[in-house]
Design a protein around this motif. Structure first.
Motif, mmCIF file in Angstrom:
data_model
loop_
_atom_site.group_PDB
_atom_site.id
_atom_site.type_symbol
_atom_site.label_atom_id
_atom_site.label_comp_id
_atom_site.label_asym_id
_atom_site.label_seq_id
_atom_site.Cartn_x
_atom_site.Cartn_y
_atom_site.Cartn_z
ATOM 1 N N GLU A 134 0.833 -1.205 0.000
ATOM 2 C CA GLU A 134 0.000 0.000 0.000
ATOM 3 C C GLU A 134 0.865 1.251 0.000
ATOM 4 O OE1 GLU A 134 -3.971 -1.833 2.211
ATOM 5 O OE2 GLU A 134 -2.649 -0.526 3.339
ATOM 6 N N ARG B 158 1.312 4.024 -2.937
ATOM 7 C CA ARG B 158 0.984 5.366 -2.497
ATOM 8 C C ARG B 158 2.124 6.326 -2.839
ATOM 9 N NH1 ARG B 158 1.831 8.614 1.900
ATOM 10 N NH2 ARG B 158 0.032 9.799 2.638
ATOM 11 N N LYS C 154 -4.896 2.651 -5.850
ATOM 12 C CA LYS C 154 -4.185 3.876 -6.224
ATOM 13 C C LYS C 154 -4.668 4.370 -7.592
ATOM 14 C CE LYS C 154 -1.386 7.187 -6.225
ATOM 15 N NZ LYS C 154 -1.607 8.319 -5.332
ATOM 16 N N ALA D 91 -8.058 5.906 -7.272
ATOM 17 C CA ALA D 91 -8.021 7.250 -6.669
ATOM 18 C C ALA D 91 -7.605 8.276 -7.724
ATOM 19 C CB ALA D 91 -7.049 7.263 -5.486
ATOM 20 N N TYR E 38 -13.924 2.308 -9.008
ATOM 21 C CA TYR E 38 -13.486 2.561 -7.636
ATOM 22 C C TYR E 38 -13.889 1.405 -6.714
ATOM 23 C CZ TYR E 38 -14.004 4.359 -2.897
ATOM 24 O OH TYR E 38 -13.980 4.495 -1.534
ATOM 25 N N GLU F 6 -11.622 -1.395 -4.640
ATOM 26 C CA GLU F 6 -11.817 -1.500 -3.192
ATOM 27 C C GLU F 6 -12.217 -2.942 -2.802
ATOM 28 O OE1 GLU F 6 -11.188 0.691 -1.002
ATOM 29 O OE2 GLU F 6 -12.548 0.460 0.690
#
Lengths: 378, 382
Positions: free
Chosen positions: B77, B81, B258, B261, B284, B288
């Motif tokens: 993650e 990120r 990512k 987003a 999205y 998720e």
């Protein structure tokens, strides 16, 4: 991070599955639709007593109030089983919506009365007056010319002794009431599903039945809407699983061209697509239950995501299961239609998939999500 | 059930985040499918390794930190990120690495794992052949005993080897018993790409770069020490790699969350066109959902359960989610989508082309659907 159920949670779920399989075999669904009102009511009563013996209706009621003091994470598997068996009784409404809401409003007299009725296990509670639209919760309750209120599509009114009803006035906002069945007139509404108990309820607005109003009512309604979305997602997951299982079983038996039709890739891929959709809707549904149980700030987002994914999964499972069954699936004689119709009904209630996608996106864009303690962020 | 990370994982996250913030190159590295880009990515692997971030879940003795699967997810993650570079060593560290840890001899682990972790030796995968793609068991490349009886002679051709144009080593399966039933009689070999008799022919991909290659083997000598697992047991050894590939370790969910987003950012930048809203929301949510599913699976593993046949759903889902995210982004970009500019939109176009390979490699999604139908739903084989 432990995204799994405890042994007790798994056991509870198995107990419910076995009890429902015993008390509510497939042909009982047919009886529900085809028999007399008396016989139907008698069987429904027996099923509810059985569920009450398992503690299901009062699962979320604190032990001090006579319940089991468990959480939405315990309930989600039970609801999934109710979906798997297409249970007609309003278990979601009673155990998932009414029970936790009444428990939080306990000092209020009508709440104590309603909760007492619920914990007694004699009958379910009916719930109505909350819908979910693109703007969030809304109420279909309307004022009639005679000054009464009229709430359509109340679930469980035929058997319940207390109705939990919501209304919303454009000026004064939300109100929640626990109304004795005796004070209401009800008009049962025939539905496609045939097994769901839906009625239009006329009820008097009275301060004696008032549970909450204003900000408190709005918060309760918001939480009930989240629980409605998340709970119906669990029912839909169970329904989807059942329909896929029925279709796969049929595809193993039915032969064409000298082989089981399930050996053909065209059939396999239909079922695989439905199975994959179910596989990924499931954790979203379990996450929503956990968010409810632990009062996460992201609970509305999580409930919406669960409902959107579970509705899509159940809709696809219904289409695929019918196609795999072929003509026999289109007959009344085949049990599949009971599950399909229930899936269609639940897919459209508490906000359909498209509505919840809008709600999810609005929250994701506000970057309110994921707002958890260990938000990995973006 | 608890979907929050404990203090120890949060500490680990903070440490990883700080390191990545200090070390991730400010400018994107050149494409790893070019000679210069490949070396730049190798140097990045070395930097990761020098502070023990290249293979966090491996045992400490081989260059890892010995952390569990949840911590690995936390690291991933943070990695995405931070928009850190692509992992040029991914075939090695995510596919061969776990297989070596399971089947390798102590000497093999000692020899191969540390340079794999450091980027000193970068691996490609030699599985597919011109006539063995989805039907992987149709492999015809042969391994026969050498004259000395202490090794093997490899002959044949492998193809679609990602990073094969520049890799140092290749792992692959070769037929050692031509009489055996298809899935038997295969053996797993580790081969140096500079061994005499190995010829590499790069294949330009649809993006024009040489991301993959054909590899020709002509009497390539390989010692017994470079056989992984038992002779003629290559299929089951290889399936353990395939499990890694389709299951947990190749495609970390952070990559998709990512990208989703970024998709929402793009949607906002483009004025939130209502027509695209539903597709953006789907992309999205799917990203998720994949993240949640991974936590679910990892929690089962952490509880000591094996990864079940449900894992066969993963590859279909992440690869199609990836395509959907990028298709939606290109739709938002409209006529600008074809522009090969640096930054957005060029990145989305690159990502789109890359995503299109997903439903093809690691077993096409049609084969995966057969697997789901047969293993998960019990449908009879055709």
């Amino acid at each position: 991070m432990d995204f799994s159920f405890s042994d007790e949670q798994v056991e509870l779920r198995h107990a419910v599955r076995h009890a429902l399989a015993r008390e509510f075999p497939l042909d009982a669904l047919r009886v529900t639709v085809q028999t007399t009102a008396d016989e139907r009511a008698e069987r429904a009563g027996a099923r509810w007593r059985m569920l009450a013996e398992l503690g299901a209706p009062a699962l979320l009621v604190p032990e001090t109030a006579g319940g089991l003091g468990l959480s939405d994470v315990d309930l989600v598997g039970v609801l999934e089983e109710a979906g798997w068996s297409a249970l007609p009784e309003p278990l979601l409404e009673t155990a998932g919506l009414a029970a936790p809401m009444l428990a939080t409003l306990l000092p209020v007299a009508p709440a104590a009365g309603a909760l007492h009725a619920l914990v007694s296990g004699k009958a379910p509670l009916a719930v109505g007056g909350i819908d979910i639209g693109p703007g969030g919760p809304s109420s279909p309750t309307a004022v009639t010319p005679d000054g009464m209120l009229r709430t359509p599509r109340v679930v469980g009114a035929r058997t319940a002794t207390v109705y939990l009803l919501a209304c919303r006035d454009p000026d004064s906002g939300w109100q929640l009431h626990a109304v004795p069945a005796a004070d209401c007139t009800l008009a049962p509404t025939p539905t496609l599903d045939g097994t769901r108990d839906l009625s239009t309820v006329h009820w008097p607005l009275s301060s004696e039945t008032l549970l909450a109003y204003g900000v408190a009512a709005e918060a309760s309604v918001g939480l009930m809407a989240d629980r409605g979305a998340a709970g119906s997602a669990a029912l839909l997951i169970g329904l989807a699983d059942r329909m896929i299982t029925m279709a796969a079983d049929y595809a193993k038996e039915r032969h064409q061209f000298g082989k089981p039709v399930g050996s053909f890739q065209a059939v396999k891929h239909l079922l695989a697509d439905a199975r994959v959709k179910l596989e990924f809707a499931r954790p979203a549904t379990y996450r929503a239950a956990w968010s409810l149980a632990s009062a996460q700030p992201s609970v509305s987002h999580d409930a919406s995501m669960a409902k959107a994914m579970a509705s899509d999964a159940a809709d696809l499972a219904a289409r695929v299961a019918l196609q795999v069954h072929g003509a026999i699936g289109y007959t009344w004689e085949c049990d599949l239609h009971f599950f399909m119709k229930r899936a269609w009904a639940l897919s459209a209630t508490w906000g359909d998939a498209a509505t919840h996608r809008q709600l999810v996106l609005a929250q994701a864009r506000r970057r309110g999500v994921p707002a958890r303690r260990s938000d990995p962020g973006t | 059930m608890d979907l929050t990370f404990d203090a120890e994982h949060e500490e680990f996250r903070a440490e990883a985040r700080a390191w990545l913030r200090a070390h991730v190159p400010h400018e994107p590295l050149p494409s790893l499918d070019t000679a210069a880009g490949f070396e730049a990515h190798r140097a990045w692997e070395t930097a990761l390794f020098s502070d023990r971030w290249s293979v966090v879940s491996w045992p400490i003795e081989f260059g890892g930190r010995g952390v569990g699967i949840m911590a690995w997810l936390v690291f991933e993650e943070e990695y995405y990120r931070a928009r850190a570079p692509k992992r040029v060593s991914q075939n090695g560290i995510f596919l061969l690495g776990p297989t070596l840890l399971e089947y390798g001899t102590p000497a093999q682990k000692e020899r191969f794992l540390p340079p794999m972790a450091s980027g000193e030796e970068i691996w490609c995968q030699g599985w597919s052949e011109p006539d063995a793609g989805s039907d992987l068991a149709a492999i015809r490349s042969r391994a026969t005993r050498n004259a000395g009886g202490d090794g093997w002679l490899l002959n044949g051709q492998k193809t679609w080897a990602s990073r094969g144009a520049f890799a140092d080593w290749c792992f692959g399966i070769f037929r050692t018993d031509p009489q055996a039933e298809r899935h038997r009689g295969l053996t797993y070999f580790l081969v140096a790409m500079d061994a005499p008799g190995v010829t590499v022919r790069p294949i330009p991909q649809i993006d024009g770069e040489t991301g993959f290659a054909e590899i020709f083997f002509e009497n390539v000598e390989v010692p017994d020490a470079q056989v992984l697992g038992d002779e003629d047991a290559g299929w089951s050894v290889a399936m353990s790699t395939a499990g890694s590939e389709r299951g947990l370790s190749l495609r970390s969910p952070a990559r998709y969350t990512k990208a989703a987003a970024r998709l929402i950012d793009l949607f906002d930048q483009r004025g939130a066109p209502p027509m695209a809203a539903d597709a953006v929301a789907r992309a999205y949510m799917d990203a998720e959902a994949y993240r949640l599913h991974t936590y679910w699976t990892a929690s089962q593993v952490a509880r000591g359960h094996a990864v079940g046949p449900e894992a066969s759903c993963n590859k279909i889902f992440w690869s199609e989610t990836d395509v959907q995210i990028h298709e939606t982004a290109l739709a938002l970009l409209g006529p600008e989508a074809e522009l090969l500019e640096s930054g957005s939109p060029g990145e989305w176009l690159d990502g789109y082309l890359f995503s299109l390979a997903g439903p093809i490699y690691a077993g096409t999604n049609q084969i995966q659907r057969n697997v789901v139908a047969e293993r998960l739903l019990g449908l009879p084989r055709g």
